[in-house]
Design a protein around this motif. Structure first.
Motif, PDB file in Angstrom:
ATOM      1  N   CYS A  76      12.788  26.458 -11.320  1.00  0.00           N
ATOM      2  CA  CYS A  76      11.711  25.471 -11.265  1.00  0.00           C
ATOM      3  C   CYS A  76      11.179  25.400  -9.840  1.00  0.00           C
ATOM      4  O   CYS A  76      11.935  25.459  -8.873  1.00  0.00           O
ATOM      5  N   GLU A  77       9.851  25.327  -9.750  1.00  0.00           N
ATOM      6  CA  GLU A  77       9.247  25.383  -8.419  1.00  0.00           C
ATOM      7  C   GLU A  77       9.377  24.058  -7.665  1.00  0.00           C
ATOM      8  O   GLU A  77       9.122  24.005  -6.470  1.00  0.00           O
ATOM      9  N   HIS A  78       9.771  23.004  -8.353  1.00  0.00           N
ATOM     10  CA  HIS A  78       9.900  21.716  -7.669  1.00  0.00           C
ATOM     11  C   HIS A  78      11.245  21.555  -6.980  1.00  0.00           C
ATOM     12  O   HIS A  78      11.339  20.878  -5.961  1.00  0.00           O
ATOM     13  N   HIS A  79      12.283  22.149  -7.545  1.00  0.00           N
ATOM     14  CA  HIS A  79      13.630  21.968  -6.984  1.00  0.00           C
ATOM     15  C   HIS A  79      14.337  23.296  -6.698  1.00  0.00           C
ATOM     16  O   HIS A  79      15.453  23.289  -6.178  1.00  0.00           O
ATOM     17  N   MET A  80      13.719  24.397  -7.072  1.00  0.00           N
ATOM     18  CA  MET A  80      14.344  25.718  -6.941  1.00  0.00           C
ATOM     19  C   MET A  80      15.703  25.755  -7.625  1.00  0.00           C
ATOM     20  O   MET A  80      16.629  26.408  -7.166  1.00  0.00           O
ATOM     21  N   LEU A  81      15.802  25.027  -8.738  1.00  0.00           N
ATOM     22  CA  LEU A  81      17.006  25.064  -9.564  1.00  0.00           C
ATOM     23  C   LEU A  81      16.658  25.792 -10.857  1.00  0.00           C
ATOM     24  O   LEU A  81      15.497  25.800 -11.280  1.00  0.00           O
ATOM     25  N   PRO A  82      17.662  26.398 -11.492  1.00  0.00           N
ATOM     26  CA  PRO A  82      17.355  27.173 -12.702  1.00  0.00           C
ATOM     27  C   PRO A  82      16.891  26.323 -13.873  1.00  0.00           C
ATOM     28  O   PRO A  82      17.316  25.182 -14.034  1.00  0.00           O
ATOM     29  N   PHE A  83      16.015  26.911 -14.655  1.00  0.00           N
ATOM     30  CA  PHE A  83      15.840  26.445 -16.035  1.00  0.00           C
ATOM     31  C   PHE A  83      16.005  27.664 -16.922  1.00  0.00           C
ATOM     32  O   PHE A  83      15.717  28.788 -16.529  1.00  0.00           O
ATOM     33  N   PHE A  84      16.544  27.440 -18.105  1.00  0.00           N
ATOM     34  CA  PHE A  84      16.924  28.586 -18.936  1.00  0.00           C
ATOM     35  C   PHE A  84      16.874  28.198 -20.405  1.00  0.00           C
ATOM     36  O   PHE A  84      17.014  27.020 -20.751  1.00  0.00           O
ATOM     37  N   ILE A 116       6.850  26.688 -13.351  1.00  0.00           N
ATOM     38  CA  ILE A 116       7.008  25.549 -14.237  1.00  0.00           C
ATOM     39  C   ILE A 116       6.926  26.132 -15.646  1.00  0.00           C
ATOM     40  O   ILE A 116       6.247  27.152 -15.865  1.00  0.00           O
ATOM     41  N   GLN A 117       7.635  25.507 -16.556  1.00  0.00           N
ATOM     42  CA  GLN A 117       7.762  26.096 -17.895  1.00  0.00           C
ATOM     43  C   GLN A 117       6.407  26.244 -18.592  1.00  0.00           C
ATOM     44  O   GLN A 117       6.173  27.234 -19.298  1.00  0.00           O
ATOM     45  N   GLU A 118       5.523  25.274 -18.375  1.00  0.00           N
ATOM     46  CA  GLU A 118       4.209  25.331 -19.025  1.00  0.00           C
ATOM     47  C   GLU A 118       3.433  26.570 -18.595  1.00  0.00           C
ATOM     48  O   GLU A 118       2.825  27.265 -19.417  1.00  0.00           O
ATOM     49  N   CYS A 143      13.605  25.237 -23.173  1.00  0.00           N
ATOM     50  CA  CYS A 143      14.489  25.433 -22.019  1.00  0.00           C
ATOM     51  C   CYS A 143      15.189  24.133 -21.613  1.00  0.00           C
ATOM     52  O   CYS A 143      14.673  23.034 -21.813  1.00  0.00           O
ATOM     53  N   ARG A 144      16.345  24.318 -21.007  1.00  0.00           N
ATOM     54  CA  ARG A 144      17.057  23.234 -20.332  1.00  0.00           C
ATOM     55  C   ARG A 144      16.829  23.406 -18.837  1.00  0.00           C
ATOM     56  O   ARG A 144      16.881  24.526 -18.323  1.00  0.00           O
ATOM     57  N   MET A 160      13.272  21.059 -23.257  1.00  0.00           N
ATOM     58  CA  MET A 160      11.825  20.949 -23.146  1.00  0.00           C
ATOM     59  C   MET A 160      11.169  22.099 -23.924  1.00  0.00           C
ATOM     60  O   MET A 160      11.550  23.259 -23.765  1.00  0.00           O
ATOM     61  N   SER A 161      10.222  21.753 -24.748  1.00  0.00           N
ATOM     62  CA  SER A 161       9.509  22.764 -25.536  1.00  0.00           C
ATOM     63  C   SER A 161       8.065  22.877 -25.054  1.00  0.00           C
ATOM     64  O   SER A 161       7.409  21.860 -24.822  1.00  0.00           O
ATOM     65  N   THR A 162       7.623  24.103 -24.906  1.00  0.00           N
ATOM     66  CA  THR A 162       6.227  24.341 -24.554  1.00  0.00           C
ATOM     67  C   THR A 162       5.690  25.435 -25.467  1.00  0.00           C
ATOM     68  O   THR A 162       6.447  26.285 -25.940  1.00  0.00           O
ATOM     69  N   SER A 163       4.407  25.401 -25.710  1.00  0.00           N
ATOM     70  CA  SER A 163       3.827  26.472 -26.513  1.00  0.00           C
ATOM     71  C   SER A 163       2.448  26.825 -25.977  1.00  0.00           C
ATOM     72  O   SER A 163       1.786  26.014 -25.322  1.00  0.00           O
ATOM     73  N   SER A 164       2.079  28.049 -26.237  1.00  0.00           N
ATOM     74  CA  SER A 164       0.750  28.517 -25.882  1.00  0.00           C
ATOM     75  C   SER A 164       0.247  29.369 -27.034  1.00  0.00           C
ATOM     76  O   SER A 164       0.930  30.306 -27.463  1.00  0.00           O
TER      77      SER A 164
END
Ligand code: ZN
Length: 188
Positions: A76-84, A116-118, A143-144, A160-164
């Motif tokens: 994640c670009e806000h915290h530089m922590l993983p999301f997966f 960011i996931q979006e 992703c978590r 968190m769910s995102t779709s495009s």
């Protein structure tokens, strides 16, 4: 990426943490972290053409092609922590199809950078749309985020769910529903 410089910065960071970067367990940590970041942000330095490597094939078929449960690891670009989590990709070909492993390679190309996931979700969708000139594309990602799980709101189980959805996946509810059914989701 200048791994030597990054290692130096990590060494400084260890000192800021209150650690002793010279203690045995940490001696090689700056180099290891630098190499890990080099891999995890490799998307910045990759050539997407080389990733796809001409694995675009002619096809008469215009049925829906779906790849489910593609593993995603990003930062994640806000915290530089993983999301997966997982990504599901579907598209309807329009004379061209993509080698199946390339869907995952495109996902990695955009995941291996600060994200960011979006945006990750829509970049993958737009890239596939572009590469095969698809009739439509759908991407769903679940992703978590460690920045939510380990800190902040400390929500351990939220996903968190995102779709495009692009082209016919956007314009035609029946196409979108078929995609959602194929990936095991019901329409919201
Ligand atoms: Zn975050």
């Amino acid at each position: 990426m200048n791994t030597e410089r990054v290692a130096h910065l990590i060494r400084e960071l260890l000192t800021e943490f209150g650690e002793d970067p010279n203690r045995q367990g940490l001696l090689k940590t700056p180099e290891r972290v630098a190499k890990a970041y080099e891999f995890l942000t490799g998307g910045y330095h990759q050539d997407l053409k080389a990733v796809i490597n001409e694995a675009v094939f002619d096809s008469e078929a215009n049925n829906m092609i779906v790849a489910r449960d593609i593993e995603i690891y990003s930062l994640c670009e806000h915290h530089m922590l993983p999301f997966f989590g997982r990504c599901h990709i579907g598209y309807i070909a329009n004379k061209k199809v993509l080698g199946v492993s390339k869907l995952a390679r495109i996902a990695d190309y955009y995941a291996r950078r600060l994200q960011i996931q979006e945006r990750l979700t829509s970049q993958i969708a737009r890239e596939i749309m572009h590469v095969v000139d698809a009739e439509g594309v759908g991407v769903v990602m679940e992703c978590r985020h460690l920045c939510m799980m380990m800190r902040g709101v400390e929500k351990q189980n939220s996903i968190m769910s995102t779709s495009s959805v692009l082209g016919s996946f956007h314009n035609d509810p029946a196409t979108r529903m078929e995609f959602m059914e194929l990936i095991g989701r019901t329409m919201p």
